[in-house]
Design an enzyme around this catalytic site. Structure first.
Site: not given
Length: 385
Positions: A12, A107, A135, A179, A235
């Protein structure tokens, strides 16, 4: 080592991913060793398709817009790769005389970057990772480009909502932040506060088990005291069993899609407490807003891209650019290279000393950590009571 340089984006986007792209391009332009400076159109998919753009052939006035352009100007992807894909990627690099590969991502992308590095080593192709994630969950580095702007966005948004709620304090507003496993953006909402009693009044992070009973007790207590309540939730909230607090609404293969946490909790407040409640979910707005871009975030993103290009061209490989905190006051970080193996798929969550005992707020230590990243003070508002 004479050859071409390729930059690819993964995962993203953030509001400063193009700032890192700009930094890499401008640094690579200085080096005689680099012929073409390619961008992969569509992440790893673009590499597999050999779909490249040469930035040396683009007008400089367009490149100067990159640091202020949201999302990914060259596209990105989340394509799952297999061993044969890595072999094909390296074959493509060799075919196009690409001696330097910069991979900008989070990541999962750093894991991809590390695997490409191992496949490319036998061909003497230099591979460097550039961290990117709103994040803020990439390991080892103090923080990642993209977080500072997301933090500023959520802080300003919560501060504005708080003004609305304070002007007519009759209900509960629950704001859901991105996140899923790491609550850094949710925690950053605390930067909205100017004085004691300011919103957000409650903050719930995925690092702590969520208790609906305690949540309702907290909301009721604040509502009785202030009338209007602003709550920020992640979330990715999970209960004591480690299960998401909302049920999945759709499953496809390994992908599971859940309902909105904020909507679920707003409904719970209405049903259990009889208090008017509503929910807000900025979602993708928080990672696409260059209007609220942090100038610190933008400059560090440019710095990360430039260092990645410089490192690769000077012979470094199998590393990721990271940041090391020097001081909080004044805020100061320095960029450094980190072995990619230390980063691959290691998720950085919020440490305990940043979360209060009740699990419904952050500590002053987190405020100190975050203060320097959001790019200066937030807007001031007129208040008469």
């Amino acid at each position: 080592m004479k050859g071409n340089l390729l930059i690819a984006h993964g995962g993203g986007p953030t509001t400063v991913i193009n700032a890192s792209l700009y930094g890499a391009i401008e640094e690579a332009k200085k080096c005689e060793e680099v012929d073409a400076i390619y961008g992969s159109l569509g992440g790893v998919d673009g590499i597999l398709r050999e779909d490249f753009i040469d930035f040396k052939k683009q007008p400089q006035q367009k490149l100067e817009l990159l640091p202020y352009t949201p999302a990914s100007a060259i596209g990105t992807s989340r394509t799952k790769l297999y061993e044969e894909d890595y072999e094909k990627i390296v074959q493509t690099l060799v075919k196009n005389n690409i001696k330097y590969l910069l991979f900008n991502g989070g990541n999962g992308s750093m894991d991809t970057c590390g695997k490409i590095y191992k496949f490319a080593a036998q061909h003497d192709i230099k591979v460097i990772g550039i961290p990117k994630t709103m994040d803020n969950d990439i390991a080892v580095t103090d923080h990642s480009p993209g977080f500072g702007s997301a933090a500023r966005y959520i802080a300003v948004s919560v501060a504005e909502v708080a003004q609305d709620i304070k002007s007519m304090p009759i209900h509960v507003c629950i704001i859901e932040a991105l996140g899923r496993n790491a609550g850094w953006v949710t925690a950053a909402s605390a930067m909205a506060r100017k004085k004691e009693g300011d919103a957000p009044h409650l903050i719930y992070l995925p690092e702590r088990p969520f208790s609906e009973k305690e949540f309702l007790e907290d909301v009721k207590a604040v509502h009785e005291k202030l009338g209007g309540v602003v709550v920020v939730v992640s979330e990715g909230l999970k209960n004591a069993k480690g299960e998401p607090i909302v049920d999945p609404i759709f499953t496809r293969g390994r992908d599971v899609y859940f309902g909105d946490v904020s909507a679920h909790l707003a409904t719970l407040v209405i049903k259990e407490l009889g208090i008017k409640a509503r929910n807000e979910k900025p979602g993708i707005l928080g990672r696409a807003s260059t209007t609220l871009q942090s100038n610190v975030d933008r400059q560090e993103a440019i710095q990360a891209g430039a260092l990645a290009a410089k490192a690769a061209i000077s012979g470094e490989t199998g590393k990721m650019v990271g940041f090391k905190r020097i001081s909080d006051q004044p805020y100061q970080c320095e960029a450094a290279l980190i072995p990619i193996e230390e980063v691959m798929m290691h998720e950085k969550i919020i440490p305990d000393h940043f979360i209060n005992t009740r699990g419904n707020d952050v500590t002053p230590a987190f405020i100190e950590y975050c203060k320097g990243l959001i790019g200066g003070p937030l807007p001031e508002y007129a208040e008469f009571r």
